[in-house]
Motif scaffolding. Structure first.
Motif, mmCIF file in Angstrom:
data_model
loop_
_atom_site.group_PDB
_atom_site.id
_atom_site.type_symbol
_atom_site.label_atom_id
_atom_site.label_comp_id
_atom_site.label_asym_id
_atom_site.label_seq_id
_atom_site.Cartn_x
_atom_site.Cartn_y
_atom_site.Cartn_z
ATOM 1 N N ALA A 99 52.167 -14.300 -25.838
ATOM 2 C CA ALA A 99 50.880 -13.419 -26.277
ATOM 3 C C ALA A 99 50.631 -13.928 -27.555
ATOM 4 O O ALA A 99 49.502 -13.951 -28.099
ATOM 5 N N LEU A 100 51.885 -14.134 -28.455
ATOM 6 C CA LEU A 100 51.682 -14.781 -29.920
ATOM 7 C C LEU A 100 50.971 -15.945 -30.100
ATOM 8 O O LEU A 100 50.070 -16.298 -31.216
ATOM 9 N N LEU A 105 45.415 -13.254 -27.588
ATOM 10 C CA LEU A 105 46.737 -12.747 -27.410
ATOM 11 C C LEU A 105 47.037 -12.714 -25.821
ATOM 12 O O LEU A 105 47.678 -11.887 -25.180
ATOM 13 N N LEU A 556 53.011 -9.747 -33.763
ATOM 14 C CA LEU A 556 52.105 -9.371 -32.717
ATOM 15 C C LEU A 556 51.425 -7.916 -32.619
ATOM 16 O O LEU A 556 50.434 -7.926 -32.189
ATOM 17 N N LYS A 559 48.378 -8.725 -35.032
ATOM 18 C CA LYS A 559 47.334 -9.096 -34.373
ATOM 19 C C LYS A 559 46.781 -8.147 -33.415
ATOM 20 O O LYS A 559 45.410 -8.206 -33.190
ATOM 21 N N THR A 560 47.493 -7.491 -32.563
ATOM 22 C CA THR A 560 46.958 -6.534 -31.746
ATOM 23 C C THR A 560 46.141 -5.376 -32.442
ATOM 24 O O THR A 560 45.018 -5.126 -31.909
ATOM 25 N N HIS A 563 43.004 -7.120 -33.508
ATOM 26 C CA HIS A 563 41.820 -7.531 -32.417
ATOM 27 C C HIS A 563 41.293 -6.181 -31.863
ATOM 28 O O HIS A 563 40.182 -5.935 -31.525
#
Ligand code: ARG
Length: 576
Positions: A99-100, A105, A556, A559-560, A563
């Protein structure tokens, strides 16, 4: 990665292999408690009933046939026949690693649909008020989410730009222009509208002119059209300022006002008559719907053309649905309109389906919402009882956020404060709305939405800065992280699993138009991260391998959150 979809498929296969009918549902859900594993399959009981088999016996057979090698470390049967699935940590780690580096993702590419989203829809020559807030921000979150998943979104701003009031507005615009007033006069739309109405009510000659302009405008008269366009332009230029402030993705190109469908209306009425759906009744044209009964218990009549020839809001929505399917090529149409218009839409769409304008395979969905209430539980109003202008509401949000931040952060620089107050103030208003289930009314409460604790924008934005700060401090980027993710601690595994559930949440929000599901997820994620960060040293981990693995989990998470907040239209800041 959509774990739920993957497990559903696997369990369904096992069910079928165990003798269940092909359409059996595995009913795989995320488990509510860790002791029940990460996921549970609840479908066995109802299938067993159909097969006339003891449920636990079927469950045992299913578990035997279930091919989850490498995916699950353990499956167990609980209660009358639930199947608990414990994910394999190694498998979770590999997918988290993926996912990274994967685009978006690592979410599964969709078969792209064309999705038309009807939202915001303010009215011309009126200022946007709080009544348009929910449609605007919930609709925008829906648009962002569908786009993130890979769908083609057509934003349709169904602006109220047509109707008999335009005669009066044109007559007044003419008067203002003749008097050479500055454009400022027009900029205050509320004032403009009120004055126009006043002249119309009090000045017989003015009213006469206004009425003649309506007829001319409908007849396509150049002059009246030009004046009308000016009114639309001025309004939408102003509304654009509000959209930009709100970080809403609508632009002037998305305006598809009611007037767009004018030319279709006579044809629709004629066609509905020809199809035997519409009939003349006392000079008007009416469609009687068996599905809806009036007080007397007779089929309800929906007027589509008045005696004087005028078309109605319903006629326009019939044409509009047809246009969205035929011309825009919609595979799905979502309407973000308040719940009071539900019956209106249902009637319009019943006619649309009967006439065959949009096939049943193309869903028309009313994603309705309740009202915004004040703390007293009554519709949200100004102190003096007037409607709250959106622009004023946003000013107040920024003002309040400014005071709050300055209090918490006395040393903050002028420039930092300026950026922060917009993100936090506007974010708070939006997030407060988005985080509640849209179908009910909700209480607009400044103190709650600006709180730094709980499921609020300030909390989420702060949580984001905390994660982001790790990387700032250590000056690390992904390229420097060469070790794989390893999940030794429960907290690491729980965080990684939750991170992989991002796609499930996106899919739910996209299906149901419920951004509050995303808010809850992000809030939960922030909480899990906090626990992880507190108990699992990251920068001072016991080995370089673990340090890198934890840094990756943090990255991660960052980023999550980013997003996720982005699909909601909530801005993030780097420092707070
Ligand atoms: N302009 C309308 C209003 O302010 C909302 C329009 C909603 N969209 C629609 N297709 N009817 O109430």
């Amino acid at each position: 990665m959509n774990i739920q979809a993957l497990l559903s498929e696997k369990v369904s296969q096992a069910l079928i292999a165990a003798g269940a009918p092909a359409d059996s549902e595995a009913q795989v859900r995320q488990s509510a408690k860790a002791q029940f594993g990460d996921y549970q399959a609840n479908g066995v009981m109802s299938v067993a009933k159909k097969l006339g088999m003891p449920p636990r016996q079927l469950a045992e057979k299913v578990v035997q046939l279930l091919e989850l090698d490498g995916i699950a470390s353990k499956t167990e049967i609980a209660g009358p026949g639930f199947i608990n699935i414990f994910l394999d940590r190694q498998w979770v780690a590999v997918h988290a690693d993926h996912a990274l580096i994967a685009p978006k993702l690592g979410i599964t590419p969709v078969e792209a649909q064309t999705i038309v989203i009807d939202y915001s829809a303010p009215n011309v020559a009126k200022e946007m008020h709080v009544g348009h807030l929910r449609s605007t921000i919930i609709g925008d979150a829906a648009a962002r989410t569908q786009e993130f998943l890979g769908h083609k979104v057509i934003r349709a701003n169904h602006v109220g730009d047509w109707g008999t009031q335009f005669g009066m507005l044109i007559a007044y615009l003419e008067k203002v222009q003749n008097e050479n007033a500055s454009d400022m006069e027009l900029a205050d739309l509320e004032h403009f509208y009120r004055e126009a109405k006043k002249h119309y009510d009090e000045d017989a000659q003015f009213a006469e002119r206004a009425r003649s302009y309506v007829v001319k405008l409908q007849g396509g008269d150049e002059y009246c059209l030009k004046m009308w366009r000016k009114l639309v332009d001025v309004t939408m230029t102003q509304n654009q300022i509000t959209y930009d402030r709100l970080n809403v993705t609508l632009t002037q190109r998305d305006v598809m006002g009611e007037s767009l469908y004018n030319s279709m209306l006579p044809g629709i009425v004629a066609d509905l008559k020809a199809k035997g759906l519409a009939v003349e009744s006392e000079g008007a044209t009416v469609v009687y719907l068996d599905e809806y009964k009036n007080k007397e218990g007779d089929p309800m009549g929906v007027i589509i053309q008045k005696k004087d020839g005028a078309f109605l809001y319903t006629t326009t929505d019939i044409a509009c649905a047809k246009y969205r399917y035929e011309t825009l090529g919609a595979d799905r149409v979502l309407y973000y309109i308040d719940s009071r218009q539900h019956q209106h839409l249902m009637q319009a769409w019943t006619i649309v389906r009967k006439a065959g304008y949009v096939p049943e395979s193309v869903p028309l969905e009313h994603h309705m919402f309740g009202m915004m209430l004040g703390k007293d539980g009554k519709p949200f109003k100004t102190r003096s009882g007037g409607t709250v202008k959106l622009a004023d509401l946003l000013d107040e949000a920024i003002d309040r956020a400014g005071k709050l931040i300055a209090e918490k952060n006395p040393d903050i620089s002028e420039q930092d404060l300026k950026e922060l107050v917009v993100a936090v103030g506007i974010g708070a208003v939006k997030y407060a709305d988005l985080s509640k289930s849209r179908t009910t009314d909700y209480i607009f409460d400044w103190d709650n939405m600006l709180a730094f604790e709980g499921n609020t924008a300030p909390y989420m934005q702060y949580a984001y800065t905390r994660v982001a700060s790790i990387f700032k401090r250590a000056e690390i980027d992904l390229n420097g992280l060469t070790q794989p993710i390893v999940l030794n601690e429960d907290r690491e595994a729980a965080l990684a699993t939750r991170l992989l559930q991002f796609e499930e949440v996106l899919t739910t929000v996209a299906r149901d138009g419920t951004p509050h599901v995303m808010c809850s997820y992000l809030y939960d994620l922030a909480g899990l991260f906090s626990g992880f960060y507190e108990h699992c040293p990251v920068l001072n981990a016991q080995s370089e391998e673990i340090r890198q693995s934890r840094l990756k989990l943090a990255l991660l998470t960052q980023k999550t959150l980013k997003h996720g907040l982005d699909t909601l239209g909530i801005e993030t800041v780097e420092r707070m």
